[in-house]
Motif scaffolding. Structure first.
Motif, PDB file in Angstrom:
ATOM      1  N   SER A 190       0.804  -1.227   0.000  1.00 51.90           N
ATOM      2  CA  SER A 190       0.000   0.000   0.000  1.00 51.90           C
ATOM      3  C   SER A 190       0.834   1.272   0.000  1.00 51.90           C
ATOM      4  O   SER A 190       0.746   2.100   0.923  1.00 51.90           O
ATOM      5  CB  SER A 190      -0.916  -0.019   1.210  1.00 51.90           C
ATOM      6  N   PHE A 191       1.642   1.397  -1.032  1.00 48.86           N
ATOM      7  CA  PHE A 191       2.502   2.576  -1.198  1.00 48.86           C
ATOM      8  C   PHE A 191       2.615   2.862  -2.693  1.00 48.86           C
ATOM      9  O   PHE A 191       2.377   1.969  -3.503  1.00 48.86           O
ATOM     10  CB  PHE A 191       3.891   2.295  -0.597  1.00 48.86           C
ATOM     11  N   PRO A 192       2.997   4.092  -3.054  1.00 49.28           N
ATOM     12  CA  PRO A 192       3.092   4.402  -4.479  1.00 49.28           C
ATOM     13  C   PRO A 192       4.165   3.562  -5.156  1.00 49.28           C
ATOM     14  O   PRO A 192       5.329   3.616  -4.757  1.00 49.28           O
ATOM     15  CB  PRO A 192       3.494   5.883  -4.502  1.00 49.28           C
ATOM     16  N   SER A 193       3.751   2.787  -6.126  1.00 49.03           N
ATOM     17  CA  SER A 193       4.701   1.903  -6.794  1.00 49.03           C
ATOM     18  C   SER A 193       4.563   2.030  -8.292  1.00 49.03           C
ATOM     19  O   SER A 193       3.453   2.089  -8.814  1.00 49.03           O
ATOM     20  CB  SER A 193       4.438   0.446  -6.406  1.00 49.03           C
TER      21      SER A 193
ATOM     22  N   TRP B  36       8.378   6.055   0.090  1.00 49.08           N
ATOM     23  CA  TRP B  36       7.577   5.694   1.263  1.00 49.08           C
ATOM     24  C   TRP B  36       6.588   6.817   1.578  1.00 49.08           C
ATOM     25  O   TRP B  36       6.910   7.998   1.370  1.00 49.08           O
ATOM     26  CB  TRP B  36       8.455   5.503   2.496  1.00 49.08           C
ATOM     27  N   THR B  37       5.454   6.462   2.105  1.00 48.45           N
ATOM     28  CA  THR B  37       4.492   7.442   2.627  1.00 48.45           C
ATOM     29  C   THR B  37       4.107   7.005   4.044  1.00 48.45           C
ATOM     30  O   THR B  37       4.628   6.008   4.545  1.00 48.45           O
ATOM     31  CB  THR B  37       3.238   7.507   1.724  1.00 48.45           C
ATOM     32  N   LYS B  38       3.207   7.737   4.662  1.00 45.92           N
ATOM     33  CA  LYS B  38       2.655   7.406   5.988  1.00 45.92           C
ATOM     34  C   LYS B  38       3.746   7.287   7.063  1.00 45.92           C
ATOM     35  O   LYS B  38       3.627   6.506   7.991  1.00 45.92           O
ATOM     36  CB  LYS B  38       1.833   6.107   5.919  1.00 45.92           C
ATOM     37  N   GLU B  39       4.839   8.008   6.869  1.00 47.43           N
ATOM     38  CA  GLU B  39       5.951   8.038   7.833  1.00 47.43           C
ATOM     39  C   GLU B  39       6.736   6.734   7.876  1.00 47.43           C
ATOM     40  O   GLU B  39       7.516   6.509   8.794  1.00 47.43           O
ATOM     41  CB  GLU B  39       5.475   8.446   9.240  1.00 47.43           C
TER      42      GLU B  39
ATOM     43  N   VAL C 290      -0.665  -5.459  -5.751  1.00 45.20           N
ATOM     44  CA  VAL C 290      -1.678  -4.408  -5.956  1.00 45.20           C
ATOM     45  C   VAL C 290      -1.604  -3.404  -4.817  1.00 45.20           C
ATOM     46  O   VAL C 290      -1.242  -3.734  -3.696  1.00 45.20           O
ATOM     47  CB  VAL C 290      -3.127  -4.951  -5.963  1.00 45.20           C
ATOM     48  N   ASN C 291      -2.010  -2.199  -5.125  1.00 44.20           N
ATOM     49  CA  ASN C 291      -2.195  -1.188  -4.090  1.00 44.20           C
ATOM     50  C   ASN C 291      -3.467  -1.539  -3.299  1.00 44.20           C
ATOM     51  O   ASN C 291      -4.371  -2.196  -3.813  1.00 44.20           O
ATOM     52  CB  ASN C 291      -2.342   0.175  -4.768  1.00 44.20           C
ATOM     53  N   ASP C 292      -3.552  -1.087  -2.040  1.00 43.14           N
ATOM     54  CA  ASP C 292      -4.741  -1.448  -1.243  1.00 43.14           C
ATOM     55  C   ASP C 292      -6.030  -0.835  -1.796  1.00 43.14           C
ATOM     56  O   ASP C 292      -7.091  -1.462  -1.754  1.00 43.14           O
ATOM     57  CB  ASP C 292      -4.555  -1.113   0.247  1.00 43.14           C
ATOM     58  N   ALA C 293      -5.942   0.390  -2.345  1.00 41.02           N
ATOM     59  CA  ALA C 293      -7.158   0.981  -2.923  1.00 41.02           C
ATOM     60  C   ALA C 293      -7.628   0.141  -4.114  1.00 41.02           C
ATOM     61  O   ALA C 293      -8.825  -0.110  -4.281  1.00 41.02           O
ATOM     62  CB  ALA C 293      -6.892   2.422  -3.348  1.00 41.02           C
TER      63      ALA C 293
ATOM     64  N   GLY D  81      -3.621   5.722   6.104  1.00 38.61           N
ATOM     65  CA  GLY D  81      -3.404   6.565   4.931  1.00 38.61           C
ATOM     66  C   GLY D  81      -4.706   6.770   4.187  1.00 38.61           C
ATOM     67  O   GLY D  81      -5.753   6.232   4.572  1.00 38.61           O
ATOM     68  N   HIS D  82      -4.622   7.539   3.118  1.00 36.47           N
ATOM     69  CA  HIS D  82      -5.810   7.744   2.288  1.00 36.47           C
ATOM     70  C   HIS D  82      -5.435   7.727   0.816  1.00 36.47           C
ATOM     71  O   HIS D  82      -4.429   8.339   0.415  1.00 36.47           O
ATOM     72  CB  HIS D  82      -6.489   9.076   2.610  1.00 36.47           C
ATOM     73  N   ASN D  83      -6.259   7.050   0.028  1.00 35.72           N
ATOM     74  CA  ASN D  83      -5.974   6.959  -1.400  1.00 35.72           C
ATOM     75  C   ASN D  83      -7.212   6.482  -2.135  1.00 35.72           C
ATOM     76  O   ASN D  83      -8.074   5.826  -1.547  1.00 35.72           O
ATOM     77  CB  ASN D  83      -4.825   5.955  -1.611  1.00 35.72           C
ATOM     78  N   THR D  84      -7.284   6.839  -3.413  1.00 31.75           N
ATOM     79  CA  THR D  84      -8.423   6.433  -4.245  1.00 31.75           C
ATOM     80  C   THR D  84      -7.929   5.941  -5.596  1.00 31.75           C
ATOM     81  O   THR D  84      -6.946   6.464  -6.136  1.00 31.75           O
ATOM     82  CB  THR D  84      -9.378   7.638  -4.454  1.00 31.75           C
TER      83      THR D  84
ATOM     84  N   MET E 131      -4.522   6.475  -8.164  1.00 32.97           N
ATOM     85  CA  MET E 131      -4.241   7.909  -8.309  1.00 32.97           C
ATOM     86  C   MET E 131      -3.219   8.421  -7.303  1.00 32.97           C
ATOM     87  O   MET E 131      -2.671   9.482  -7.469  1.00 32.97           O
ATOM     88  CB  MET E 131      -5.536   8.709  -8.157  1.00 32.97           C
ATOM     89  N   GLU E 132      -2.994   7.664  -6.204  1.00 29.45           N
ATOM     90  CA  GLU E 132      -2.204   8.209  -5.098  1.00 29.45           C
ATOM     91  C   GLU E 132      -2.766   9.584  -4.733  1.00 29.45           C
ATOM     92  O   GLU E 132      -2.041  10.592  -4.676  1.00 29.45           O
ATOM     93  CB  GLU E 132      -0.709   8.271  -5.445  1.00 29.45           C
ATOM     94  N   SER E 133      -4.061   9.578  -4.465  1.00 28.96           N
ATOM     95  CA  SER E 133      -4.745  10.856  -4.240  1.00 28.96           C
ATOM     96  C   SER E 133      -4.301  11.526  -2.943  1.00 28.96           C
ATOM     97  O   SER E 133      -4.509  12.727  -2.767  1.00 28.96           O
ATOM     98  CB  SER E 133      -6.256  10.652  -4.243  1.00 28.96           C
TER      99      SER E 133
ATOM    100  N   LEU F 215      -2.511  16.115   0.804  1.00 30.77           N
ATOM    101  CA  LEU F 215      -3.902  15.783   1.173  1.00 30.77           C
ATOM    102  C   LEU F 215      -3.910  14.757   2.306  1.00 30.77           C
ATOM    103  O   LEU F 215      -4.621  14.916   3.294  1.00 30.77           O
ATOM    104  CB  LEU F 215      -4.679  15.234  -0.042  1.00 30.77           C
ATOM    105  N   GLU F 216      -3.091  13.728   2.149  1.00 34.42           N
ATOM    106  CA  GLU F 216      -3.061  12.674   3.165  1.00 34.42           C
ATOM    107  C   GLU F 216      -2.771  13.241   4.554  1.00 34.42           C
ATOM    108  O   GLU F 216      -3.377  12.826   5.555  1.00 34.42           O
ATOM    109  CB  GLU F 216      -1.989  11.651   2.788  1.00 34.42           C
ATOM    110  N   LYS F 217      -1.865  14.201   4.611  1.00 35.07           N
ATOM    111  CA  LYS F 217      -1.498  14.777   5.909  1.00 35.07           C
ATOM    112  C   LYS F 217      -2.645  15.609   6.496  1.00 35.07           C
ATOM    113  O   LYS F 217      -2.631  15.929   7.680  1.00 35.07           O
ATOM    114  CB  LYS F 217      -0.221  15.611   5.773  1.00 35.07           C
TER     115      LYS F 217
HETATM  116  C1  GLC Z   1      -0.731   6.031   1.263  1.00 33.86           C
HETATM  117  C2  GLC Z   1      -0.041   5.271   0.152  1.00 33.86           C
HETATM  118  C3  GLC Z   1      -1.055   4.678  -0.792  1.00 33.86           C
HETATM  119  C4  GLC Z   1      -2.072   3.861  -0.003  1.00 33.86           C
HETATM  120  C5  GLC Z   1      -2.700   4.700   1.102  1.00 33.86           C
HETATM  121  C6  GLC Z   1      -3.675   3.911   1.956  1.00 33.86           C
HETATM  122  O1  GLC Z   1      -1.394   7.115   0.688  1.00 33.86           O
HETATM  123  O2  GLC Z   1       0.850   6.105  -0.545  1.00 33.86           O
HETATM  124  O3  GLC Z   1      -0.425   3.861  -1.749  1.00 33.86           O
HETATM  125  O4  GLC Z   1      -3.068   3.378  -0.855  1.00 33.86           O
HETATM  126  O5  GLC Z   1      -1.672   5.218   1.931  1.00 33.86           O
HETATM  127  O6  GLC Z   1      -3.063   2.865   2.614  1.00 33.86           O
END
Ligand code: GLC
Length: 433
Positions: free
Chosen positions: A141-144, A157-160, A193-196, A219-222, A240-242, A269-271
């Motif tokens: 669940s990270f931008p790949s 990496w995201t989400k710290e 796969v990404n979690d979204a 985290g948040h993503n769509t 989208m890594e929204s 946005l996530e922050k």
């Molecule tokens: C972060 C990640 C993204 C993931 C989301 C929810 O935004 O970059 O890939 O989908 O967290 O876990």
């Protein structure tokens, strides 16, 4: 001591998304989607291809799923039974971080240590079986950046998260090597796969009428199904890594939080919306209201949820939580204001997310009519946080007007795991795994 009311009101205003701003965010989000689809560097949306369309609902067989990317990591064995049905045969879960024991989130850990931890959990899920062949779908669940369904490189990496040696690597290779070190040569990761994306796959398998999937958790993503109308390309789910959406108006707390984060400038946005950060924002504001500079008292979104669940006139839960964390006893009227602050943080989060959902709905409708559809959402905040459902609906009606009844959000609980199993099945059927 009572809070300075003028300052409090100024802060609440800074966390308020009024109807005009809501509309602006939705329109800017749609605009960024368009820019992203056209490959423009001016888009803040990554629009990453997943190399998957939607499942048919007839996927069958037993598949392992590794769900990595939030507070807990899970490994599940699913039996897909077709007709949109499935059974969970086994499930194991562990937190990625336990205070004073281990930490597979921070920069103290290496890629090898993290993936050995994941492989050990796979081992536990299959009871040490080194014979039965298994295909495994990996929700990462990270931008790949993907070049096919197997090959996904972590961009950032995201989400710290900050584990060393993973950025830039092909994550399924790291996993495969760890499985081999563990003696699990019978387990083959064949899809990532990404979690979204996983959530969208799971909802499309079970419900149909779903082409947008999202996570509202740590985290948040769509993601959504891009039809590539009018071109020869196959409909493909785009991540989208929204959470990286930038066209926003952060307040001074958002700016300070961003500056102190692992990756300043990223995931704006996530922050502002995700569970990982809500408690931090709350803490920063509280410190200012209390006149205490120290931060990082470890408030989490769970505390915010507890504060909001308490409807009592004197906001006892808010007072208790603040007392435990800071040693300060709040007057009842201040405890009520603290609850109001928690609510403002949550309501802003929901409204911003709703605006991005509507931007996505507008973009997928194009010049045509908005279709009746569900937006599938998985994650603890969507499931448990007070005020989410009603504020989502309110924002939809502000933005969509008479079309609002056509669009709703549905909870896709566990979708981030089930979707990985579906991805493994779809990959096998397509003869790719
Ligand atoms: C972060 C990640 C993204 C993931 C989301 C929810 O935004 O970059 O890939 O989908 O967290 O876990």
């Amino acid at each position: 001591m009572a809070f300075d009311r003028g300052k409090f009101d100024e802060i609440i205003a800074a966390f308020t998304v009024d109807p005009a701003h809501l509309r602006e965010v939705a329109a800017d989000f749609r605009h960024d989607m368009r820019l992203g689809l056209a490959g423009s560097p001016d888009s803040s949306l990554r629009m990453l291809p997943s190399y998957l369309g939607l499942p048919t609902g007839e996927e069958r067989g037993d598949y392992l799923a590794l769900d990595f990317g939030g507070t807990n990591v899970r490994v599940l064995l699913y039996r897909l039974e077709g007709n949109g049905t499935y059974e969970t045969l086994t499930q194991v879960a562990k937190p990625l971080k336990v205070d004073r024991s281990y930490d597979y989130v921070g920069a103290g850990a290496t890629a090898e240590q993290l993936f050995d931890f994941l492989a050990a959990l796979v081992d536990e899920a299959i009871g040490g079986d080194q014979k039965t062949p298994y295909l495994l779908g990996h929700t990462f669940s990270f931008p790949s950046a993907q070049t096919n369904i197997y090959d996904a490189r972590l961009i950032i990496w995201t989400k710290e998260f900050a584990v060393r040696g993973v950025e830039g690597a092909v994550v399924n290779d790291l996993l495969k090597d760890a499985l081999v070190r563990r003696g699990l040569t019978n387990v083959t990761p064949n899809a990532v796969v990404n979690d979204a994306v996983a959530v969208l796959l799971s909802a499309a398998y079970i419900n149909g009428d779903t082409e947008i999937g999202a996570i509202y958790a740590t985290g948040h993503n769509t993601c959504y199904l891009e039809p590539y109308a009018g071109s020869a390309a196959q409909p493909t789910i785009l991540n989208m890594e929204s959470g990286g959406f930038q066209k926003l108006t952060p307040n001074r707390f958002d700016t300070a939080l961003d500056e102190a984060s692992e990756k300043p400038g990223e995931q704006r946005l996530e922050k502002m919306v995700a569970g990982r950060y809500m408690g931090v924002l709350f803490d920063m504001v509280l410190a200012e209201l209390l006149g205490t500079p120290e931060r990082r008292r470890g408030f989490g979104s769970v505390d915010i949820g507890r504060i909001l669940e308490d409807q009592s006139e004197r906001a006892h839960a808010a007072a208790d939580i603040v007392r435990t964390a800071t040693g300060r006893t709040l007057a009842a009227e201040d405890a009520v204001l603290v609850r109001e602050l928690a609510r403002a943080i949550v309501v802003r989060s929901v409204r911003l997310i709703a605006a991005t959902f509507v931007g996505t709905v507008w973009q997928t409708a194009g010049a045509g009519k908005i279709r009746r559809q569900h937006i599938a959402v998985d994650g603890s905040l969507y499931e448990k946080m007070p005020y989410v459902g009603e504020n989502m609906r309110r924002a939809f009606s502000e933005l969509l007007g008479e079309d609002a009844p056509l669009v709703d959000t549905i909870f896709a609980g566990g979708g981030s795991g089930l979707g990985a199993a579906l991805a493994a099945a779809m990959t096998e059927q397509a003869g790719r795994g």
